[in-house]
Enzyme design. Structure first.
Site, mmCIF file in Angstrom:
data_model
loop_
_atom_site.group_PDB
_atom_site.id
_atom_site.type_symbol
_atom_site.label_atom_id
_atom_site.label_comp_id
_atom_site.label_asym_id
_atom_site.label_seq_id
_atom_site.Cartn_x
_atom_site.Cartn_y
_atom_site.Cartn_z
ATOM 1 N N SER A 17 -2.426 -1.286 -13.839
ATOM 2 C CA SER A 17 -2.859 -1.916 -12.590
ATOM 3 C C SER A 17 -2.967 -3.419 -12.786
ATOM 4 O O SER A 17 -3.769 -3.893 -13.603
ATOM 5 C CB SER A 17 -4.228 -1.376 -12.173
ATOM 6 O OG SER A 17 -4.790 -2.258 -11.209
ATOM 7 N N HIS A 42 1.425 -0.732 -11.021
ATOM 8 C CA HIS A 42 0.517 -0.329 -9.940
ATOM 9 C C HIS A 42 -0.078 -1.577 -9.287
ATOM 10 O O HIS A 42 -0.684 -2.418 -9.969
ATOM 11 C CB HIS A 42 -0.580 0.550 -10.543
ATOM 12 C CG HIS A 42 -1.535 1.136 -9.554
ATOM 13 N ND1 HIS A 42 -1.255 2.266 -8.806
ATOM 14 C CD2 HIS A 42 -2.779 0.758 -9.195
ATOM 15 C CE1 HIS A 42 -2.286 2.562 -8.041
ATOM 16 N NE2 HIS A 42 -3.233 1.651 -8.247
ATOM 17 N N ASP A 44 -2.575 -3.066 -6.519
ATOM 18 C CA ASP A 44 -3.762 -2.731 -5.736
ATOM 19 C C ASP A 44 -3.976 -3.747 -4.614
ATOM 20 O O ASP A 44 -4.239 -4.924 -4.870
ATOM 21 C CB ASP A 44 -5.000 -2.723 -6.640
ATOM 22 C CG ASP A 44 -5.064 -1.484 -7.506
ATOM 23 O OD1 ASP A 44 -4.924 -0.374 -6.966
ATOM 24 O OD2 ASP A 44 -5.254 -1.632 -8.730
ATOM 25 N N MET A 46 -6.327 -4.734 -1.480
ATOM 26 C CA MET A 46 -7.679 -4.513 -0.944
ATOM 27 C C MET A 46 -7.952 -5.489 0.191
ATOM 28 O O MET A 46 -7.527 -6.642 0.129
ATOM 29 C CB MET A 46 -8.713 -4.735 -2.054
ATOM 30 C CG MET A 46 -8.495 -3.866 -3.277
ATOM 31 S SD MET A 46 -9.828 -4.112 -4.470
ATOM 32 C CE MET A 46 -9.257 -3.051 -5.799
ATOM 33 N N HIS A 75 -0.750 0.664 -3.919
ATOM 34 C CA HIS A 75 -1.954 1.413 -3.533
ATOM 35 C C HIS A 75 -2.685 0.594 -2.472
ATOM 36 O O HIS A 75 -3.281 -0.439 -2.783
ATOM 37 C CB HIS A 75 -2.806 1.615 -4.792
ATOM 38 C CG HIS A 75 -4.121 2.297 -4.553
ATOM 39 N ND1 HIS A 75 -5.106 2.340 -5.524
ATOM 40 C CD2 HIS A 75 -4.623 2.970 -3.480
ATOM 41 C CE1 HIS A 75 -6.145 3.001 -5.056
ATOM 42 N NE2 HIS A 75 -5.885 3.383 -3.823
ATOM 43 N N MET A 77 -5.572 -0.098 -0.139
ATOM 44 C CA MET A 77 -6.985 0.170 0.170
ATOM 45 C C MET A 77 -7.340 -0.688 1.375
ATOM 46 O O MET A 77 -8.094 -1.675 1.272
ATOM 47 C CB MET A 77 -7.852 -0.165 -1.060
ATOM 48 C CG MET A 77 -7.684 0.852 -2.175
ATOM 49 S SD MET A 77 -8.231 0.257 -3.791
ATOM 50 C CE MET A 77 -6.718 -0.556 -4.338
ATOM 51 N N MET A 146 -8.784 9.261 -6.913
ATOM 52 C CA MET A 146 -9.628 8.158 -7.391
ATOM 53 C C MET A 146 -10.718 8.727 -8.302
ATOM 54 O O MET A 146 -11.459 9.632 -7.901
ATOM 55 C CB MET A 146 -10.298 7.426 -6.222
ATOM 56 C CG MET A 146 -9.401 6.547 -5.366
ATOM 57 S SD MET A 146 -8.513 5.217 -6.215
ATOM 58 C CE MET A 146 -9.810 4.366 -7.096
ATOM 59 N N ASP A 182 -6.671 7.327 -10.973
ATOM 60 C CA ASP A 182 -6.873 5.877 -10.948
ATOM 61 C C ASP A 182 -8.362 5.570 -11.063
ATOM 62 O O ASP A 182 -9.145 5.943 -10.186
ATOM 63 C CB ASP A 182 -6.316 5.351 -9.615
ATOM 64 C CG ASP A 182 -6.348 3.842 -9.496
ATOM 65 O OD1 ASP A 182 -6.766 3.161 -10.456
ATOM 66 O OD2 ASP A 182 -5.945 3.351 -8.424
HETATM 67 C C1 DX5 Z 1 -9.706 0.377 -8.174
HETATM 68 C C2 DX5 Z 1 -8.200 0.260 -8.326
HETATM 69 C C3 DX5 Z 1 -7.729 0.593 -9.682
HETATM 70 C C4 DX5 Z 1 -8.310 -0.291 -10.761
HETATM 71 C C5 DX5 Z 1 -8.365 0.476 -12.044
HETATM 72 O O1 DX5 Z 1 -10.052 0.321 -6.856
HETATM 73 O O2 DX5 Z 1 -7.523 1.107 -7.424
HETATM 74 O O3 DX5 Z 1 -6.310 0.634 -9.751
HETATM 75 O O4 DX5 Z 1 -7.593 -1.455 -10.954
HETATM 76 O O5 DX5 Z 1 -8.987 -0.308 -13.002
HETATM 77 P P1 DX5 Z 1 -9.612 0.298 -14.312
HETATM 78 O O6 DX5 Z 1 -8.484 1.010 -15.043
HETATM 79 O O7 DX5 Z 1 -10.114 -0.891 -15.027
HETATM 80 O O8 DX5 Z 1 -10.673 1.269 -13.882
HETATM 81 ZN ZN ZN Z 2 -5.268 1.535 -7.662
#
Ligand code: DX5
Ligand code: ZN
Length: 237
Positions: A17, A42, A44, A46, A75, A77, A146, A182
């Protein structure tokens, strides 16, 4: 690598990620983790609304796309999610994953993602039961479980998701659907989720710790440690 159903198997795939990467070096970080053995990258996204943190949107995803040779695994969010799907498809996403909690019409969302030419993923928060996606399984290429509450890297793995992974693995049967986990994935937690049926492991802090673009060897050591721990559990399972 190919995402075709014909090439589908349940080998452990590592998806670093980039939430844990140096955001001033995103392109170089993507190249570095791939050079060090990542299977997917990956990404992310947000929105500061669906989750209490804000990262970046489709314009940044588009800029990093040329630096990814493997699979751009996005991903989302964000809520609402439907109005932005096309932007992420145009940015070059291979997989787009939306949260089942992000809107009332997950079936429509998944149809839209496939219609845009991308693989379709659905994400379940830790508190969401597996039955939430029971009737959309045939629209899915990936289920993201998750194992932390979404929003931040570096949180602790929530063990209660392990039986949920096993339930989902039974639910999908022979369908060529990836089960991705994840949050809090490390060489210690990877065997738990792989033994339960996961095959795609997202890891942020456990991949990027100890390394940098200038000195990326630790990324490779970290990726291998997670992969080997997971594969050993898969062989035992
Ligand atoms: C959290 C993200 C993850 C996050 C994982 O909301 O979707 O992808 O980056 O990070 P670690 O592996 O540090 O938990
Ligand atoms: Zn993620």
């Amino acid at each position: 690598m190919s995402l075709d159903a014909a090439d589908f198997d349940r080998r452990v795939l590592i998806a670093p990620s980039i939430l844990s990467a140096d955001f001033a070096e995103l392109g170089a970080e993507c190249r570095a983790v791939e050079d060090q053995g990542a299977d997917w990258v990956h990404v992310d996204v947000m929105d500061g609304h669906f989750v209490p943190n804000l990262t970046f949107g489709a314009p940044v995803a588009k800029c990093i796309r040329p630096h990814i040779r493997t699979v751009m695994d996005v991903h989302l969010m964000i809520a609402p999610v439907d109005p932005l799907l096309e932007d992420f498809a145009k940015a070059g996403a291979d997989i787009i994953t939306a949260h089942v909690e992000a809107g009332p019409h997950i079936d429509r969302t998944l149809q839209s993602i496939r219609a845009l030419g991308c693989k379709a993923g659905v994400a379940l928060n830790p508190g969401t039961p597996p039955e939430a996606i029971e009737y959309v399984l045939d629209r899915l290429d990936l289920i993201l479980v998750m194992s932390v509450n979404p929003g931040f890297g570096g949180q602790s793995f929530i063990p209660a998701v392990v039986p949920k992974i096993a339930t989902l693995r039974r639910m999908i049967g022979d369908r060529p659907i990836h089960i991705q986990v994840d949050g809090g994935i490390t060489p210690e937690t990877a065997p738990l989720v792989v033994a339960a049926g996961a095959n795609s492991l997202v890891a942020g802090s456990a991949v990027f710790r100890g390394g940098s673009v200038a000195d990326p060897a630790a990324y490779g050591t970290n990726i291998r440690a997670i992969r080997e721990a997971g594969e050993a559990a898969r062989v035992r399972a």
